[in-house]
Design an enzyme around this catalytic site. Structure first.
Site, PDB file in Angstrom:
ATOM      1  N   ASP A   1       0.701   5.708  -8.115  1.00 28.13           N
ATOM      2  CA  ASP A   1       1.162   4.459  -7.498  1.00 28.13           C
ATOM      3  C   ASP A   1       2.443   3.956  -8.159  1.00 28.13           C
ATOM      4  OD1 ASP A   1       1.061   2.418  -5.690  1.00 28.13           O
ATOM      5  OD2 ASP A   1      -0.368   1.211  -6.799  1.00 28.13           O
TER       6      ASP A   1
ATOM      7  N   ASN B   1      -2.707   4.126   4.394  1.00 26.63           N
ATOM      8  CA  ASN B   1      -1.243   4.208   4.324  1.00 26.63           C
ATOM      9  C   ASN B   1      -0.576   4.376   5.698  1.00 26.63           C
ATOM     10  OD1 ASN B   1      -1.266   5.954   1.113  1.00 26.63           O
ATOM     11  ND2 ASN B   1      -0.928   3.777   1.517  1.00 26.63           N
TER      12      ASN B   1
END
Ligand code: IPE
Ligand code: IPE
Ligand code: MG
Length: 250
Positions: free
Chosen positions: A28, A76
């Site tokens: 991330d 996502n």
């Protein structure tokens, strides 16, 4: 010898006997990395690929047997279309570019997630990479793409329910092992250590079942900056943990 060079071999302060067999990573912070530099988010994703390549090699050098990386979550898809498209193209391009080298390094590739929803050209590249590396005996490299743990568990429930309905199994046959055998991670040992970069303390729908007893390590470092030195820190921290699995230590 430079620090980076010296980290090719296992650092002296790490215990070879206590290297996690399976490391999972939530990569991330690519967007923030780029934003900090006034660059478009996609540059962060590109840089992130280099960090992953180095981690894979490092895991191999230091004796980790399985590396599982979270590349794209089922959530996502909710990002702007151009970012999603860029990522899909990036995955395909990287896979094509790196396959030969991964073959040479004996890497065994596996994609986990709902692959059918990915662009067809990417699906073809994925199938090719898994077939080609199927007999490799080196590090197992799993890439979670269109992966969502809740969906994974739901699919497993559906598959098991149909086995019951078709009277192939009885209700009493449903146990942890059977459920595990219906997850994308079938046949893999559970992660010993999950690393998340960029500071967020959450699983974001990653390996919910599999992480029941996995250790979690969170670093503030953004994914494109994650390197061997950072990995060493994560392993040092991991090696200090007392993994009790609910029992008492003498
Ligand atoms: C992780 O980086 C990569 C993917 C989710 C594909 P992000 O893109 O989430 O980066 P941040 O969290 O916005 O900084
Ligand atoms: C998790 O990161 C997914 C990947 C790294 C592929 P996200 O950036 O999507 O997670 P949230 O939104 O911070 O929970
Ligand atoms: Mg993020």
């Amino acid at each position: 010898m430079s620090v980076q060079q010296s980290l090719i071999e296992l650092p002296f302060d790490l215990d070879q006997q206590r290297i996690p067999a399976h490391v999972a990573v939530i990569m991330d912070g690519n967007g923030r990395w780029a934003k900090n530099r006034g660059l478009p988010r996609i540059v962060g994703h590109q840089k992130g690929v280099d960090a992953l390549k180095d981690l894979l090699r490092c895991c191999d050098d230091w004796g980790v047997k399985v590396l599982t990386a979270y590349a794209f979550s089922t959530e996502n898809w909710g990002r702007p279309a151009h970012e999603v498209e860029f990522l899909m193209t990036l995955f395909e391009r990287v896979l094509r570019r790196e396959l030969e080298e991964m073959m040479a390094e004996n890497v065994k590739i596996r994609f986990i997630g709902d692959l059918k929803a990915l662009p067809e050209s990417l699906q073809a590249e994925i199938a090719h990479s898994m077939e080609k590396t199927a007999n490799n005996k080196g590090i197992q490299f799993n890439i979670a793409t269109n992966y969502g743990s809740r969906q994974e568990i739901l699919y497993a429930c559906q598959a098991i329910a149909s086995l019951v309905k078709e009277e192939k199994i009885q209700l009493n046959d449903i146990n942890e092992e059977l459920l595990e055998n219906h997850l994308y991670t079938k046949g893999l040992i559970s992660p010993d250590l999950l690393i998340r970069t960029s500071g967020e303390m959450r699983l974001s729908n990653f390996l919910l079942w599999q992480m029941a007893y996995g250790e979690i390590y969170v670093t503030q470092t953004l994914w494109p900056d994650f390197n061997r030195q950072e990995f060493r820190q994560a392993l040092l921290d991991y090696q200090k943990r007392d993994r009790r699995f609910g029992k008492l230590n003498q």
